[in-house]
Design a protein around this motif. Structure first.
Motif, short mmCIF file in Angstrom:
data_model
loop_
_atom_site.label_atom_id
_atom_site.label_comp_id
_atom_site.label_asym_id
_atom_site.label_seq_id
_atom_site.Cartn_x
_atom_site.Cartn_y
_atom_site.Cartn_z
N LEU A 1 -1.39 8.13 -103.84
CA LEU A 1 -0.67 8.29 -105.11
C LEU A 1 0.58 7.41 -105.15
O LEU A 1 0.90 6.81 -106.19
CB LEU A 1 -0.30 9.75 -105.32
N GLU A 2 1.29 7.31 -104.04
CA GLU A 2 2.50 6.49 -104.01
C GLU A 2 2.18 5.02 -104.19
O GLU A 2 2.96 4.27 -104.81
CB GLU A 2 3.25 6.72 -102.69
N HIS A 3 1.02 4.58 -103.71
CA HIS A 3 0.62 3.19 -103.93
C HIS A 3 0.20 2.96 -105.37
O HIS A 3 0.48 1.90 -105.94
CB HIS A 3 -0.50 2.80 -102.96
N ILE A 4 -0.49 3.93 -105.96
CA ILE A 4 -0.88 3.79 -107.36
C ILE A 4 0.36 3.79 -108.26
O ILE A 4 0.40 3.11 -109.30
CB ILE A 4 -1.86 4.90 -107.76
N ALA A 5 1.40 4.52 -107.86
CA ALA A 5 2.65 4.53 -108.60
C ALA A 5 3.47 3.26 -108.37
O ALA A 5 4.50 3.05 -109.02
CB ALA A 5 3.48 5.76 -108.22
N GLY A 6 3.04 2.42 -107.44
CA GLY A 6 3.75 1.19 -107.16
C GLY A 6 4.95 1.36 -106.26
O GLY A 6 5.83 0.49 -106.19
N MET A 7 5.01 2.45 -105.51
CA MET A 7 6.16 2.73 -104.65
C MET A 7 6.04 2.06 -103.28
O MET A 7 7.05 1.91 -102.59
CB MET A 7 6.31 4.25 -104.47
N GLN A 8 4.83 1.71 -102.89
CA GLN A 8 4.60 1.10 -101.59
C GLN A 8 3.69 -0.10 -101.74
O GLN A 8 2.90 -0.19 -102.68
CB GLN A 8 3.98 2.10 -100.61
N ARG A 9 3.79 -1.02 -100.78
CA ARG A 9 2.93 -2.20 -100.75
C ARG A 9 1.79 -1.97 -99.75
O ARG A 9 2.04 -1.51 -98.62
CB ARG A 9 3.72 -3.45 -100.33
N LEU A 10 0.58 -2.26 -100.15
CA LEU A 10 -0.57 -2.12 -99.26
C LEU A 10 -0.51 -3.12 -98.11
O LEU A 10 0.04 -4.22 -98.25
CB LEU A 10 -1.87 -2.36 -100.03
N THR A 11 -1.10 -2.75 -96.99
CA THR A 11 -1.30 -3.69 -95.90
C THR A 11 -2.36 -4.72 -96.30
O THR A 11 -2.21 -5.92 -96.05
CB THR A 11 -1.73 -2.95 -94.62
N SER A 12 -3.42 -4.25 -96.94
CA SER A 12 -4.43 -5.14 -97.50
C SER A 12 -5.19 -4.39 -98.58
O SER A 12 -5.13 -3.16 -98.66
CB SER A 12 -5.41 -5.64 -96.43
#
Length: 297
Positions: free
Chosen positions: A48-59
């Motif tokens: 959810l935090e990645h979908i919210a743009g709060m974190q950057r994916l490793t890949s």
């Protein structure tokens, strides 16, 4: 064909040696109410935090309305996120948070804030520090829905609220889904509640997507079969996918993967003296598909 609101493609997130997201892919249709379930530590909050743009994916990729969300202010303006742990400025009053949201989100509707205020029935002059946990959750929904988002992300959103308030909050959310076509992605351990509001479900385990289906299709894919035989010995038809068995006296109960008709046809080949086929709840599907009652939340 309408493009999906959320697409997650081969997403990996590592924290040192831990793979919190392990190549996960998922699709959330536009206008859907999508329930995200899984045991503690499955990676739901991280996703959810990645979908919210709060974190950057490793890949991998996370797309909202076809666009990468990380460091994309225009996309983030259309997203409201209510985390499980809320944060408010210590000296802020409800009306101060209203003004902050109005500054940050161009779609914030002050007239809607006033209208929702009648629903939540709280004084705007109240300081946030004076509110109970449940009242703070209600303020979070009050602000988020006043933002008029295209996408609402919820992480265990109604934890600690009494049943009457939960019903009131979900009614307000569903009004936005129906009237504005808002998309909702929510994680919750309250699987009975998700059954009432969700039309799509995704099950996560160990950072990966175990399965995702429309709820009706998912429920049609699992059944509970109660059977008895003349010699009291359980006979399992060849090729039947059995997830769980138990026995009470002469009655055997099996949880099987497949439709009711498929189960009935399969057991017809072993001639039980009694058979009864029942649907499974979402909670039961989760318990047996993820791997046993020890994983139930």
């Amino acid at each position: 064909m309408t493009s999906p609101m959320i697409e997650v493609k081969d997403a990996v997130k590592t924290f040192g040696s831990v793979r919190a997201l392990d190549g996960i892919s998922m699709t959330v249709p536009r206008g859907a109410v999508y329930g995200l379930v899984g045991p503690n530590g499955a990676g739901k909050t991280t996703l959810l935090e990645h979908i919210a743009g709060m974190q950057r994916l490793t890949s991998g990729q996370v797309l909202v309305d076809g666009q990468p969300v990380y460091e994309n202010a225009q996309v983030k303006e259309r997203i409201a996120f209510i985390p499980s742990d809320l944060f408010y400025f210590g000296q802020a009053r409800i009306r101060d948070m209203r003004d902050l949201y109005a500054l940050l989100y161009p779609s914030f509707d002050k007239a809607r804030f006033v209208a929702l205020g009648r629903l939540f029935n709280m004084d705007e002059s109240l300081p946030m520090r004076s509110l109970s946990k449940g009242m703070k959750k209600q303020v979070a929904f009050w602000l988020a829905l006043s933002q008029c988002p295209d996408l609402l992300l919820l992480d265990e959103p109604l934890d600690g609220l009494d049943p009457a308030v939960r019903r009131k909050v979900w009614a307000a959310v569903m009004d936005d889904v129906v009237e504005r076509g808002m998309t909702v992605l929510t994680s919750s351990h309250n699987l009975r509640e998700l059954t009432d509001v969700c039309d799509h479900v995704g099950m996560m385990e160990k950072g990966a997507m175990l399965l995702e289906h429309p709820l009706a299709e998912l429920q049609e894919g699992f059944v509970k079969v109660q059977v008895a035989f003349a010699n009291d010995q359980l006979q399992v038809p060849e090729g039947l996918s059995v997830l769980h068995t138990e026995q009470a006296g002469r009655l055997h109960t099996l949880v099987v993967r497949g439709s009711a008709q498929e189960a009935e046809d399969a057991f017809a080949t072993v001639e039980p003296t009694f058979i009864n086929i029942l649907p499974l709840t979402l909670e039961e599907i989760f318990i047996y598909e993820v791997g046993g009652e020890t994983n139930a939340c």
